[in-house]
Motif scaffolding. Structure first.
Motif, PDB file in Angstrom:
ATOM      1  N   ASN A   1       4.615  13.004   2.530  1.00  0.00           N
ATOM      2  CA  ASN A   1       3.451  12.713   1.925  1.00  0.00           C
ATOM      3  C   ASN A   1       2.199  12.336   2.828  1.00  0.00           C
ATOM      4  OD1 ASN A   1       1.375  11.127   0.444  1.00  0.00           O
ATOM      5  ND2 ASN A   1       3.194  10.126  -1.008  1.00  0.00           N
ATOM      6  N   SER A   2       1.400  13.051   3.042  1.00  0.00           N
ATOM      7  CA  SER A   2       0.230  12.752   3.991  1.00  0.00           C
ATOM      8  C   SER A   2      -0.433  11.611   3.781  1.00  0.00           C
ATOM      9  CB  SER A   2      -0.650  14.047   4.275  1.00  0.00           C
ATOM     10  OG  SER A   2      -1.194  14.458   2.916  1.00  0.00           O
ATOM     11  N   GLU A   3      -0.545  11.165   2.443  1.00  0.00           N
ATOM     12  CA  GLU A   3      -1.233   9.830   2.032  1.00  0.00           C
ATOM     13  C   GLU A   3      -0.712   8.899   2.886  1.00  0.00           C
ATOM     14  OE1 GLU A   3      -4.195   9.900   0.347  1.00  0.00           O
ATOM     15  OE2 GLU A   3      -4.082  12.091   0.193  1.00  0.00           O
TER      16      GLU A   3
ATOM     17  N   VAL B   1       8.161   8.125   8.119  1.00  0.00           N
ATOM     18  CA  VAL B   1       7.154   8.426   6.939  1.00  0.00           C
ATOM     19  C   VAL B   1       7.263  10.019   6.972  1.00  0.00           C
ATOM     20  CG1 VAL B   1       5.149   8.518   5.984  1.00  0.00           C
ATOM     21  CG2 VAL B   1       6.222   6.168   6.763  1.00  0.00           C
ATOM     22  N   ALA B   2       7.248  10.561   8.116  1.00  0.00           N
ATOM     23  CA  ALA B   2       7.329  12.056   8.006  1.00  0.00           C
ATOM     24  C   ALA B   2       8.484  12.748   7.146  1.00  0.00           C
ATOM     25  CB  ALA B   2       7.401  12.610   9.478  1.00  0.00           C
TER      26      ALA B   2
ATOM     27  N   ALA C   1       1.420   4.850   8.247  1.00  0.00           N
ATOM     28  CA  ALA C   1       2.478   4.769   9.421  1.00  0.00           C
ATOM     29  C   ALA C   1       1.843   4.791  10.728  1.00  0.00           C
ATOM     30  CB  ALA C   1       3.036   6.242   9.159  1.00  0.00           C
ATOM     31  N   THR C   2       0.435   5.149  10.859  1.00  0.00           N
ATOM     32  CA  THR C   2      -0.166   4.938  12.212  1.00  0.00           C
ATOM     33  C   THR C   2      -0.565   3.568  12.334  1.00  0.00           C
ATOM     34  OG1 THR C   2      -0.971   7.235  12.030  1.00  0.00           O
ATOM     35  CG2 THR C   2      -2.346   5.715  13.443  1.00  0.00           C
ATOM     36  N   GLU C   3      -0.842   2.820  11.300  1.00  0.00           N
ATOM     37  CA  GLU C   3      -1.077   1.331  11.570  1.00  0.00           C
ATOM     38  C   GLU C   3       0.026   0.601  11.928  1.00  0.00           C
ATOM     39  OE1 GLU C   3      -3.197  -2.236  11.421  1.00  0.00           O
ATOM     40  OE2 GLU C   3      -4.005  -0.159  11.544  1.00  0.00           O
TER      41      GLU C   3
ATOM     42  N   GLU D   1       0.751  -1.038   0.078  1.00  0.00           N
ATOM     43  CA  GLU D   1       0.054   0.026   0.030  1.00  0.00           C
ATOM     44  C   GLU D   1       0.944   1.184   0.031  1.00  0.00           C
ATOM     45  OE1 GLU D   1      -3.432   1.894   2.854  1.00  0.00           O
ATOM     46  OE2 GLU D   1      -2.928  -0.255   2.931  1.00  0.00           O
ATOM     47  N   GLY D   2       2.008   1.231   0.861  1.00  0.00           N
ATOM     48  CA  GLY D   2       2.904   2.425   0.925  1.00  0.00           C
ATOM     49  C   GLY D   2       3.516   2.492  -0.551  1.00  0.00           C
TER      50      GLY D   2
END
Length: 139
Positions: free
Chosen positions: A107-109, A102-103, A114-116, A65-66
């Motif tokens: 890329n806010s998408e 990821v920050a 990243a939270t998961e 997904e990433g």
């Protein structure tokens, strides 16, 4: 600012590594690489260091997904989890904080992924801490 999620436990090193691998698997992660830093440094530099392992963890659906969203994300993968001994004899388990990692992509998408991963790593550390603390109390 910290870039890891960390716990310290009083347990045998090998037990901690095994518990981390099992907990990662239970959260959907495979281990793509397992680097024994102690052995590597002894072989390459003839130096003695405490036990230290780097586990390259990957959750294929989340990685896919990433990568679909950000092809260069592969430069930041796999997510590393380290297990090492301290001079005091404790064992530290430390996972990269994917939200911090990821920050840097800006890329806010990727924030949801990243939270998961962050939440899964938090659960891994909690399970390992609980399991090994309970085992040491029973002995």
């Amino acid at each position: 600012m910290t870039y890891t999620i960390t716990t310290t436990i009083d347990a045998p090193f090998d037990d901690a590594v095994a518990a981390v691998m099992t907990a990662l698997q239970d959260e959907g992660f495979g281990i793509l690489c397992d680097i024994d830093v102690k052995t590597t440094l002894k072989e390459k530099l003839d130096v003695d260091v405490d036990q230290y392992r780097i586990l390259g963890a990957c959750n294929p659906p989340l990685a896919h997904e990433g990568l679909v969203e950000e092809p260069d994300l592969g430069a930041l993968l796999p997510c590393n989890v380290v297990v090492y001994e301290t001079d005091a004899g404790d064992v530290v388990v430390s996972a990269v904080d994917p939200q911090q990692l990821v920050a840097i992509t800006e890329n806010s998408e990727l924030d949801g992924i990243a939270t998961e991963v962050h939440e899964r790593f938090e659960r891994v550390l909690a399970v390992v801490t609980d399991q090994l603390t309970t085992e040491s109390e029973l002995q």
